[in-house]
Design a protein around this motif. Structure first.
Motif, PDB file in Angstrom:
ATOM      1  N   GLU A  36       0.832  -1.207   0.000  1.00  0.00           N
ATOM      2  CA  GLU A  36       0.000   0.000   0.000  1.00  0.00           C
ATOM      3  C   GLU A  36       0.866   1.256   0.000  1.00  0.00           C
ATOM      4  OE1 GLU A  36      -3.719   1.984  -0.075  1.00  0.00           O
ATOM      5  OE2 GLU A  36      -3.153  -0.116  -0.409  1.00  0.00           O
ATOM      6  N   LEU A  37       1.938   1.246   0.802  1.00  0.00           N
ATOM      7  CA  LEU A  37       2.830   2.403   0.839  1.00  0.00           C
ATOM      8  C   LEU A  37       3.490   2.657  -0.510  1.00  0.00           C
ATOM      9  CD1 LEU A  37       4.665   2.194   4.304  1.00  0.00           C
ATOM     10  CD2 LEU A  37       3.028   3.927   3.531  1.00  0.00           C
ATOM     11  N   LEU A  38       3.891   1.593  -1.198  1.00  0.00           N
ATOM     12  CA  LEU A  38       4.519   1.749  -2.513  1.00  0.00           C
ATOM     13  C   LEU A  38       3.543   2.309  -3.548  1.00  0.00           C
ATOM     14  CD1 LEU A  38       6.869  -1.336  -2.953  1.00  0.00           C
ATOM     15  CD2 LEU A  38       7.507   1.090  -2.989  1.00  0.00           C
ATOM     16  N   LEU A  39       2.269   1.961  -3.425  1.00  0.00           N
ATOM     17  CA  LEU A  39       1.273   2.542  -4.313  1.00  0.00           C
ATOM     18  C   LEU A  39       1.133   4.041  -4.067  1.00  0.00           C
ATOM     19  CD1 LEU A  39      -1.563  -0.154  -4.234  1.00  0.00           C
ATOM     20  CD2 LEU A  39      -0.086   0.412  -6.173  1.00  0.00           C
ATOM     21  N   LEU A  40       1.264   4.429  -2.807  1.00  0.00           N
ATOM     22  CA  LEU A  40       1.133   5.832  -2.437  1.00  0.00           C
ATOM     23  C   LEU A  40       2.376   6.638  -2.808  1.00  0.00           C
ATOM     24  CD1 LEU A  40      -0.517   5.214   1.045  1.00  0.00           C
ATOM     25  CD2 LEU A  40      -1.640   6.265  -0.926  1.00  0.00           C
ATOM     26  N   ASN A  41       3.551   5.997  -2.692  1.00  0.00           N
ATOM     27  CA  ASN A  41       4.804   6.666  -3.044  1.00  0.00           C
ATOM     28  C   ASN A  41       5.795   5.644  -3.591  1.00  0.00           C
ATOM     29  OD1 ASN A  41       7.129   8.138  -3.324  1.00  0.00           O
ATOM     30  ND2 ASN A  41       7.395   8.585  -1.136  1.00  0.00           N
ATOM     31  N   PRO A  42       5.862   5.501  -4.911  1.00  0.00           N
ATOM     32  CA  PRO A  42       6.771   4.524  -5.531  1.00  0.00           C
ATOM     33  C   PRO A  42       8.253   4.823  -5.303  1.00  0.00           C
ATOM     34  CG  PRO A  42       5.047   5.219  -7.061  1.00  0.00           C
ATOM     35  CD  PRO A  42       5.000   6.156  -5.905  1.00  0.00           C
ATOM     36  N   GLN A  43       8.584   6.010  -4.777  1.00  0.00           N
ATOM     37  CA  GLN A  43       9.980   6.373  -4.550  1.00  0.00           C
ATOM     38  C   GLN A  43      10.545   5.813  -3.250  1.00  0.00           C
ATOM     39  OE1 GLN A  43      11.203  10.549  -5.689  1.00  0.00           O
ATOM     40  NE2 GLN A  43       8.987  10.879  -5.610  1.00  0.00           N
ATOM     41  N   LEU A  44       9.706   5.270  -2.433  1.00  0.00           N
ATOM     42  CA  LEU A  44      10.166   4.796  -1.116  1.00  0.00           C
ATOM     43  C   LEU A  44      11.251   3.734  -1.243  1.00  0.00           C
ATOM     44  CD1 LEU A  44       6.747   4.478   0.783  1.00  0.00           C
ATOM     45  CD2 LEU A  44       8.500   6.236   1.124  1.00  0.00           C
ATOM     46  N   HIS A  45      12.232   3.812  -0.354  1.00  0.00           N
ATOM     47  CA  HIS A  45      13.261   2.781  -0.243  1.00  0.00           C
ATOM     48  C   HIS A  45      12.862   1.872   0.913  1.00  0.00           C
ATOM     49  CE1 HIS A  45      16.232   5.904  -2.053  1.00  0.00           C
ATOM     50  NE2 HIS A  45      15.492   5.320  -2.988  1.00  0.00           N
ATOM     51  N   ILE A  46      12.435   0.675   0.592  1.00  0.00           N
ATOM     52  CA  ILE A  46      11.890  -0.214   1.624  1.00  0.00           C
ATOM     53  C   ILE A  46      12.816  -1.395   1.859  1.00  0.00           C
ATOM     54  CG2 ILE A  46      10.023  -1.828   2.156  1.00  0.00           C
ATOM     55  CD1 ILE A  46       8.103   0.047   0.752  1.00  0.00           C
ATOM     56  N   SER A  47      13.127  -1.627   3.130  1.00  0.00           N
ATOM     57  CA  SER A  47      13.794  -2.860   3.538  1.00  0.00           C
ATOM     58  C   SER A  47      12.841  -3.620   4.438  1.00  0.00           C
ATOM     59  CB  SER A  47      15.106  -2.561   4.279  1.00  0.00           C
ATOM     60  OG  SER A  47      14.857  -1.829   5.464  1.00  0.00           O
ATOM     61  N   HIS A  48      12.719  -4.934   4.234  1.00  0.00           N
ATOM     62  CA  HIS A  48      11.787  -5.711   5.062  1.00  0.00           C
ATOM     63  C   HIS A  48      12.402  -7.067   5.361  1.00  0.00           C
ATOM     64  CE1 HIS A  48       9.870  -7.331   1.119  1.00  0.00           C
ATOM     65  NE2 HIS A  48      10.781  -6.432   0.782  1.00  0.00           N
ATOM     66  N   ASP A  49      12.129  -7.537   6.580  1.00  0.00           N
ATOM     67  CA  ASP A  49      12.777  -8.758   7.037  1.00  0.00           C
ATOM     68  C   ASP A  49      11.903  -9.443   8.080  1.00  0.00           C
ATOM     69  OD1 ASP A  49      14.727 -10.692   7.194  1.00  0.00           O
ATOM     70  OD2 ASP A  49      16.047  -9.557   8.518  1.00  0.00           O
ATOM     71  N   ALA A  50      12.058 -10.755   8.176  1.00  0.00           N
ATOM     72  CA  ALA A  50      11.387 -11.552   9.213  1.00  0.00           C
ATOM     73  C   ALA A  50      12.371 -12.641   9.622  1.00  0.00           C
ATOM     74  CB  ALA A  50      10.092 -12.148   8.694  1.00  0.00           C
ATOM     75  N   SER A  51      13.029 -12.462  10.755  1.00  0.00           N
ATOM     76  CA  SER A  51      14.133 -13.347  11.111  1.00  0.00           C
ATOM     77  C   SER A  51      14.145 -13.639  12.605  1.00  0.00           C
ATOM     78  CB  SER A  51      15.462 -12.687  10.723  1.00  0.00           C
ATOM     79  OG  SER A  51      16.556 -13.409  11.240  1.00  0.00           O
ATOM     80  N   TYR A  52      14.619 -14.832  12.950  1.00  0.00           N
ATOM     81  CA  TYR A  52      14.819 -15.167  14.362  1.00  0.00           C
ATOM     82  C   TYR A  52      15.859 -14.254  14.998  1.00  0.00           C
ATOM     83  CZ  TYR A  52      11.970 -19.361  13.935  1.00  0.00           C
ATOM     84  OH  TYR A  52      10.910 -20.223  13.760  1.00  0.00           O
TER      85      TYR A  52
END
Length: 428
Positions: free
Chosen positions: A167-183
């Motif tokens: 949803e955030l990328l639709l609102l602003n395609p310029q965003l630099h996003i890092s995402h993680d799911a780790s122990y």
């Protein structure tokens, strides 16, 4: 004397009205009785308090629960069905009982193979939350700024995060996003404290809860509605357990697409709904809240999370355009963190479980599905030393137990001094 009596009578009326708040809430919206199964309704407060003159938002630190999900554990679906199917085979169900069984089978079949998974509504909730976050604080998300998102390793949390980020990328395609799911991050994203876990239900707390629950067991009328033979349900059915499972299923329908077709709330009257809520509310207060029955220390299970929020905020404050830190986890984190922060007075210690409602300690306001805490930071210009912020609990402005000259805004230095001291004083 007459004036004194009038004052006393007025105070008594006011206290009685306060004591009836949960009853009023549940009559207005039965779904609130679902406790942690209450589907996120969106913010109560739609217009936020403007920032002091010259201040603008520049960073958001967030921790949120996954969105609406299916129940966890096959027994929650299978056991009630099996109970009623057996009774039906023996001719022990009323016509209403047969119709309840029909609905239970629909609920069970829709959830088959979806143990604890995010529902469509759960995905929509998180899209809505970040959309409002973006609209309320556009400066934070302007341009090619950074979004650092983390989730626990549980799939419903990961999917909640991914729906929000889409949803955030639709609102602003310029965003630099890092995402993680780790122990690697679970020590603060979903901390387990074996010592605190073992001390949740000491003998005193166990006795108090059992006494309280016994007082609020309220299932006889429900059993009469389901079964045509009192002797059968009294001797062949664990009525209290069946009632609890039926109420859990009833509570969770609101999180699924079946909410458009069926409900189980016609199985319970207002008093039964209230009693079912009371029992669960008290359980959560003891196990994850500040209950003095177990020493009032359970909220410290989130000390690592609070320290992480503070340290990461300090790091981001040093940046010109830090963006946002988004974290996706569980109700068992949000509730104790809320109590540790004493947001809106939820850190209060209440000895008598019967007084929880009177003290307005209502769990459905803390941790519905997709519940969230947002720390929104403001400054006049990059490099300013006086950083202010406010906390949004479920997107509405919340109070903290520290002094401020600009409520609902607080000075970050005051918050750090107060809570780092509180954390340092805790003896593990």
């Amino acid at each position: 004397m007459k004036r004194t009596l009038i004052i006393i009578f007025s105070i008594a009326i006011a206290l009685n009205l306060q004591a009836q708040q949960a009853r009023k809430d549940l009559k207005t919206n039965k779904c609130m009785s679902a406790n942690n199964y209450f589907a996120y309704p969106g913010p109560i407060q739609t217009k936020l308090t403007p920032a002091p003159k010259g201040y603008a938002p520049f960073y958001i630190s967030h921790y949120g629960r996954h969105g609406s999900r299916y129940l966890i554990g096959k027994n929650d679906y299978d056991k009630p069905c099996e109970n009623l199917q057996k009774a039906d085979s023996l001719g022990k169900l009323t016509a209403f009982g047969k119709d309840v069984l029909r609905r239970l089978i629909m609920i069970r079949d829709e959830a088959k193979g979806r143990d604890g998974e995010l529902t469509l509504l759960g995905a929509q909730q998180h899209k809505g939350i970040v959309r409002r976050m973006y609209e309320r604080f556009p400066q934070v998300f302007a341009g090619p700024t950074n979004i650092d998102a983390k989730s626990t390793v549980v799939i419903r949390c990961i999917l909640s995060m991914e729906n929000a980020l889409q949803e955030l990328l639709l609102l602003n395609p310029q965003l630099h996003i890092s995402h993680d799911a780790s122990y690697h991050d679970m020590y603060y994203m979903n901390q387990t404290d074996k010592q605190l876990e073992a001390s949740k239900m000491p003998e005193e707390a166990k006795k108090a809860y059992e006494t309280f629950s016994k007082k609020h067991e309220n299932y006889r009328r429900v059993m009469h509605e389901l079964f045509n033979d009192d002797d059968y349900w009294q001797h062949q059915v664990n009525a209290n357990e069946l009632n609890d499972k039926l109420f859990r299923l009833c509570s969770n329908v609101q999180s699924t697409e079946l909410r458009h077709k069926i409900s189980l709330y016609d199985l319970f009257n207002d008093e039964e709904i209230y009693d079912n809520w009371l029992k669960s509310n008290a359980w959560w207060y003891i196990n994850y809240g500040p209950s003095p029955l177990n020493g009032g220390t359970q909220p410290y299970s989130q000390r690592n999370l609070l320290r992480k929020i503070i340290s990461e905020a300090d790091s981001c404050i040093a940046l010109k355009h830090p963006g946002a830190t988004l974290r996706y986890g569980h109700d068992t984190m949000v509730m104790p963190l809320t109590c540790l922060l004493d947001l809106n007075g939820y850190g209060k210690q209440i000895e008598d479980l019967e007084q929880l409602d009177d003290e307005n300690w209502c769990d459905y306001r803390i941790f519905p599905m997709a519940c969230n805490l947002q720390f929104v930071f403001y400054r006049k210009a990059f490099g300013d030393r006086d950083i202010i912020f406010k906390v949004l609990q479920n997107e509405s402005e919340a109070t903290l137990p520290i002094p401020t000259d600009m409520a609902p805004y607080y000075h970050w230095k005051d918050f750090k001094a107060y809570f780092l001291k509180k954390l340092d004083n805790y003896k593990e």
